[in-house]
Scaffold this motif. Structure first.
Motif, PDB file in Angstrom:
ATOM      1  N   GLY A   9       0.784  -1.221   0.000  1.00  0.00           N
ATOM      2  CA  GLY A   9       0.000   0.000   0.000  1.00  0.00           C
ATOM      3  C   GLY A   9       0.820   1.278   0.000  1.00  0.00           C
ATOM      4  O   GLY A   9       0.267   2.364   0.118  1.00  0.00           O
ATOM      5  N   SER A  10       2.132   1.160  -0.147  1.00  0.00           N
ATOM      6  CA  SER A  10       2.982   2.349  -0.151  1.00  0.00           C
ATOM      7  C   SER A  10       2.687   3.211  -1.368  1.00  0.00           C
ATOM      8  O   SER A  10       2.468   2.722  -2.471  1.00  0.00           O
ATOM      9  N   ILE A  11       2.725   4.503  -1.152  1.00  0.00           N
ATOM     10  CA  ILE A  11       2.466   5.436  -2.235  1.00  0.00           C
ATOM     11  C   ILE A  11       3.752   5.829  -2.982  1.00  0.00           C
ATOM     12  O   ILE A  11       3.696   6.359  -4.090  1.00  0.00           O
ATOM     13  N   LEU A  12       4.935   5.561  -2.396  1.00  0.00           N
ATOM     14  CA  LEU A  12       6.185   6.011  -3.017  1.00  0.00           C
ATOM     15  C   LEU A  12       6.412   5.470  -4.433  1.00  0.00           C
ATOM     16  O   LEU A  12       6.706   6.248  -5.336  1.00  0.00           O
ATOM     17  N   PRO A  13       6.279   4.157  -4.681  1.00  0.00           N
ATOM     18  CA  PRO A  13       6.470   3.692  -6.061  1.00  0.00           C
ATOM     19  C   PRO A  13       5.471   4.332  -7.036  1.00  0.00           C
ATOM     20  O   PRO A  13       5.813   4.639  -8.179  1.00  0.00           O
ATOM     21  N   THR A  14       4.266   4.585  -6.558  1.00  0.00           N
ATOM     22  CA  THR A  14       3.251   5.228  -7.395  1.00  0.00           C
ATOM     23  C   THR A  14       3.660   6.664  -7.714  1.00  0.00           C
ATOM     24  O   THR A  14       3.534   7.117  -8.862  1.00  0.00           O
ATOM     25  N   MET A  15       4.183   7.381  -6.719  1.00  0.00           N
ATOM     26  CA  MET A  15       4.604   8.760  -6.943  1.00  0.00           C
ATOM     27  C   MET A  15       5.804   8.830  -7.887  1.00  0.00           C
ATOM     28  O   MET A  15       5.867   9.713  -8.749  1.00  0.00           O
ATOM     29  N   ILE A  16       6.731   7.884  -7.755  1.00  0.00           N
ATOM     30  CA  ILE A  16       7.883   7.846  -8.654  1.00  0.00           C
ATOM     31  C   ILE A  16       7.407   7.598 -10.077  1.00  0.00           C
ATOM     32  O   ILE A  16       7.821   8.283 -11.014  1.00  0.00           O
ATOM     33  N   GLY A  17       6.507   6.638 -10.244  1.00  0.00           N
ATOM     34  CA  GLY A  17       5.955   6.342 -11.565  1.00  0.00           C
ATOM     35  C   GLY A  17       5.205   7.524 -12.156  1.00  0.00           C
ATOM     36  O   GLY A  17       5.316   7.816 -13.349  1.00  0.00           O
ATOM     37  N   LEU A  18       4.444   8.222 -11.334  1.00  0.00           N
ATOM     38  CA  LEU A  18       3.696   9.390 -11.804  1.00  0.00           C
ATOM     39  C   LEU A  18       4.648  10.479 -12.290  1.00  0.00           C
ATOM     40  O   LEU A  18       4.441  11.080 -13.341  1.00  0.00           O
ATOM     41  N   GLY A  19       5.701  10.721 -11.527  1.00  0.00           N
ATOM     42  CA  GLY A  19       6.691  11.712 -11.950  1.00  0.00           C
ATOM     43  C   GLY A  19       7.283  11.363 -13.297  1.00  0.00           C
ATOM     44  O   GLY A  19       7.415  12.216 -14.181  1.00  0.00           O
ATOM     45  N   HIS A  20       7.624  10.097 -13.495  1.00  0.00           N
ATOM     46  CA  HIS A  20       8.189   9.672 -14.780  1.00  0.00           C
ATOM     47  C   HIS A  20       7.167   9.802 -15.910  1.00  0.00           C
ATOM     48  O   HIS A  20       7.528  10.203 -17.024  1.00  0.00           O
ATOM     49  N   GLU A  21       5.919   9.474 -15.633  1.00  0.00           N
ATOM     50  CA  GLU A  21       4.867   9.621 -16.648  1.00  0.00           C
ATOM     51  C   GLU A  21       4.703  11.075 -17.076  1.00  0.00           C
ATOM     52  O   GLU A  21       4.327  11.358 -18.204  1.00  0.00           O
ATOM     53  N   MET A  22       5.012  11.991 -16.180  1.00  0.00           N
ATOM     54  CA  MET A  22       4.917  13.422 -16.484  1.00  0.00           C
ATOM     55  C   MET A  22       6.193  13.949 -17.125  1.00  0.00           C
ATOM     56  O   MET A  22       6.337  15.135 -17.383  1.00  0.00           O
ATOM     57  N   GLY A  23       7.168  13.039 -17.363  1.00  0.00           N
ATOM     58  CA  GLY A  23       8.414  13.439 -18.001  1.00  0.00           C
ATOM     59  C   GLY A  23       9.394  14.112 -17.046  1.00  0.00           C
ATOM     60  O   GLY A  23      10.283  14.834 -17.485  1.00  0.00           O
TER      61      GLY A  23
END
Length: 93
Positions: A9-23
């Motif tokens: 349930g950690s949000i960190l991998p999701t936040m890292i992925g979101l940042g990369h998706e935003m370039g």
């Protein structure tokens, strides 16, 4: 980072992925242990900063640390582009 920063349930991998998706390049702040650095690296974080790597310091002091570590690197003048040497000949083509 909290002990369970990468647990279920950690949000960190999701936040890292979101940042990369935003370039974006993702930088983790507050990295204090090799375990955290490894977890962040495996999760795809681009870089980190924190006491694991060094304490905060003024920019001129950091510059001295960097150049003392890279003794063979010529120190550029701040704000100036390197000038080609007089021996350099422009190539045609």
């Amino acid at each position: 980072l909290p002990r369970d920063a990468f647990g279920a349930g950690s949000i960190l991998p999701t936040m890292i992925g979101l940042g990369h998706e935003m370039g974006l390049r993702v930088v983790a702040e507050g990295v204090e242990s090799p375990v955290h650095a490894g977890q962040l690296r495996r999760a795809g974080c681009d870089s980190g900063q924190g006491f694991l790597f060094g304490a905060a310091m003024p920019a001129p002091e950091l510059e001295n640390v960097i150049y003392s570590q890279l003794a063979n690197l010529e120190r550029p003048a701040f704000g100036r582009q390197p000038q080609p040497s007089a021996d350099a000949t422009p190539s045609s083509g």
